[in-house]
Scaffold this active site. Structure first.
Site, PDB file in Angstrom:
ATOM      1  N   HIS A  64       0.830  -1.292   0.073  1.00 45.09           N
ATOM      2  CA  HIS A  64       0.094   0.071   0.081  1.00 45.09           C
ATOM      3  C   HIS A  64       0.672   1.355  -0.032  1.00 45.09           C
ATOM      4  O   HIS A  64       1.957   1.329   0.771  1.00 45.09           O
ATOM      5  CB  HIS A  64      -0.789  -0.035   1.182  1.00 45.09           C
ATOM      6  CG  HIS A  64      -2.090   1.135   1.150  1.00 45.09           C
ATOM      7  ND1 HIS A  64      -1.624   2.559   1.797  1.00 45.09           N
ATOM      8  CD2 HIS A  64      -3.186   1.248   0.571  1.00 45.09           C
ATOM      9  CE1 HIS A  64      -2.948   3.021   1.493  1.00 45.09           C
ATOM     10  NE2 HIS A  64      -3.617   2.518   0.975  1.00 45.09           N
TER      11      HIS A  64
ATOM     12  N   SER B 156      -7.960 -14.834   0.561  1.00 47.17           N
ATOM     13  CA  SER B 156      -8.302 -13.378   0.273  1.00 47.17           C
ATOM     14  C   SER B 156     -10.026 -13.368  -0.067  1.00 47.17           C
ATOM     15  O   SER B 156     -10.400 -14.511  -0.483  1.00 47.17           O
ATOM     16  CB  SER B 156      -7.514 -12.886  -0.883  1.00 47.17           C
ATOM     17  OG  SER B 156      -8.022 -11.807  -1.469  1.00 47.17           O
TER      18      SER B 156
END
Length: 526
Positions: free
Chosen positions: A251, A454
């Site tokens: 990120h 995920s």
């Protein structure tokens, strides 16, 4: 939309979910998973105190798998509920609410007239009374804004925000200026705070990630970004000359932290599925044996939802004979750090291992009307930041001075209402529904991938920007992704796939933008 219609939609959603939470002993978590390849840690499901007595509308030939993940039929086929928003809490034992249509099956559209009341001219703030003449009334603007938010919430696919929440019970506290200034654990002179709720939230996450009593420190942040900024700051204060290693799919906030703190940062290549390339990481650390190691470990990357293997990284440090006093590990767990503890056979990420700090978002998996998060670290690291502030009669240890006391209250409320069982069920829904989306796209011949750990489905980017904006897809060059959250239903997935195929028929499929583009990696064997 009238209040009656809103309540009816809320009732339909909750009735549908309640019917699937049969409290009978025969209907265990294992039985409702049914055919699923996913396995979740067992829990004793609390009995619903408001399960509807009507026949289950899903007991037909198309829904014979007896799973809690079957979505409601179109609203017209469901009986209305007597659920009232004036009641505290929810009939569901795990506190999943319909946030004004976010999780319902109605896709709301807004008219050009509504949009016109929200354009730059309509919402401008007049500096003279004469400028008010051709401006809409504030109440009309707010009503239009409410309609817009309903519309956007009903097709919210690309960003990891849980929109299934209802904090009506907390509305009464919005009239107070709740400010958690100073340190969460040190009283200040300011009395209008929510520190007791903030500490309770920190204690919950400390238990979740297996921290020993009195060994931890933390606070409620404005977002996952602030949590990363704080964790990396602690690392920099411990190792001023350390090198920050992180994957190139990390990120942006971690790279931002490196810029802010003027740290040397090495971006490590990734494997096709988005994990850090462990061989490259090992080589990079080996080249800099004379400097301390600062590692950011991704517990779910932004685009692909990839989880870096913490145990493998620790083995690398061990093989390179990096002593414990020479490395600092921060875990960016914005979305999946709260989900992973509830997935059976998932690797453990906890403070029983030599990690030093972790950041998680509050508005993502838990659901919250404002961005927020939690930063947690070992207590000894915070000592390097402490400064007593006479003005506050407290200690300055956080990134922000004044902090949003409302956020701490909202997180506390969500955790109390959901409980461990509620979070588990949310995780189950997300993982199973993500697999449903992946299978639906694969059946249509589209390129897509879903990481093992995920709920983020990565797919080829649609060629029509209108479709991208309608479903609020997050895109990166020639790929896009859908983050399946509790408010994403199978009904909406079916609609999305149908519209996506119409887009393919009309506009064709995206071509790779270069030889090593994200789409080429998506097509590789994972």
């Amino acid at each position: 939309m009238s209040s009656i219609k809103i309540l009816q939609r809320l009732g339909r959603s909750i009735t549908a979910k309640s019917n699937l939470l049969d409290p009978s002993p025969q209907r265990t978590i294992a039985s409702v998973i049914g055919y699923s390849p996913w396995r979740f840690k067992s829990t004793a499901a609390a009995a619903s105190d408001a399960v509807a007595n009507e026949p289950d509308p899903y007991d037909d030939e198309d829904h014979h798998d007896d799973t809690t993940l079957v979505d409601p039929a179109p609203p017209s086929t469901l009986a209305a509920s007597t659920f009232s928003r004036t009641k505290s809490g929810t009939p569901s034992p795990w506190a999943v609410f319909d946030a004004w249509g976010a999780g319902g099956d109605s896709i709301h559209a807004i008219s050009p007239e509504i949009e016109a009341k929200l354009d730059a001219h309509a919402v401008q703030i007049p500096v003279a009374e004469s400028e008010r003449v051709d401006l809409p009334d504030e109440s009309d603007i707010l009503h239009a804004y409410d309609q817009l938010l309903q519309s956007k919430s009903s097709v919210h696919f690309g960003y990891p925000y849980n929109l299934m929440f209802d904090y009506t019970e907390l509305a009464q506290f919005m009239k107070y200026s709740i400010n958690n200034l100073g340190d969460p654990f040190v009283p200040s002179n300011y009395g209008v705070h929510s520190r007791q709720f903030e500490v309770a939230v920190i204690d919950f996450f400390a238990k979740l990630w297996k921290m020993e009593t009195d060994s931890y420190w933390g606070y409620v942040t404005t977002s996952g970004t602030e949590g990363n900024l704080h964790g990396i700051l602690l690392a920099r204060e411990k190792f001023p000359d350390g090198i920050l290693y992180t994957s190139q799919e990390t990120h942006y906030s971690v790279f931002k932290a490196a810029r802010y703190y003027r740290m040397e940062c090495q971006s490590i290549p990734t494997l096709p599925m988005g994990e850090i390339d462990y061989d490259c990481l090992s080589e990079a650390i080996a080249r800099n044996r004379d400097k301390p190691v600062i590692l950011n470990v991704n517990i779910g990357t932004t685009v692909k939802g990839a989880v870096d293997n913490l145990d493998r990284i620790l083995r690398i440090l061990q093989s390179l004979q990096i002593p414990r006093e020479q490395f600092y590990i921060h875990c960016d767990g914005a979305l999946f750090a709260l989900m992973m503890p509830f997935v059976e056979f998932a690797p453990e990420v906890s403070f029983r291992k030599p990690i030093d700090s972790i950041a998680v978002s509050g508005h993502k998996m838990l659901g919250c009307p404002m961005p927020c998060g939690v930063a947690l670290s070992r207590k000894e690291h915070v000592k390097n930041l402490e400064q007593h502030i006479d003005y506050l009669n407290s200690v300055d240890t956080t990134i922000m001075g004044s902090r949003n006391g409302q956020a701490a209250l909202y997180l506390w409320y969500s955790l109390r209402k959901k409980g461990i069982g509620g979070i588990k069920r949310d995780v189950m829904h997300c993982m199973e529904t993500a697999r449903y989306l992946k299978d639906a796209l694969t059946a249509k011949g589209l390129t897509c991938r879903l990481n093992d750990l995920s709920s983020t489905v990565v797919l080829e980017r649609p060629m029509d920007d209108d479709l991208v904006k309608r479903w609020q897809l997050a895109c990166e060059e020639d790929i896009a992704h859908v983050v399946v959250m509790p408010n994403v239903t199978r009904y909406k997935i079916d609609l999305f796939v149908e519209e996506l195929m119409q887009c393919v028929e009309k506009h064709g499929r995206v071509q790779t933008v270069r030889s090593d583009s994200p789409l080429t990696k998506l097509s590789a064997t994972w």
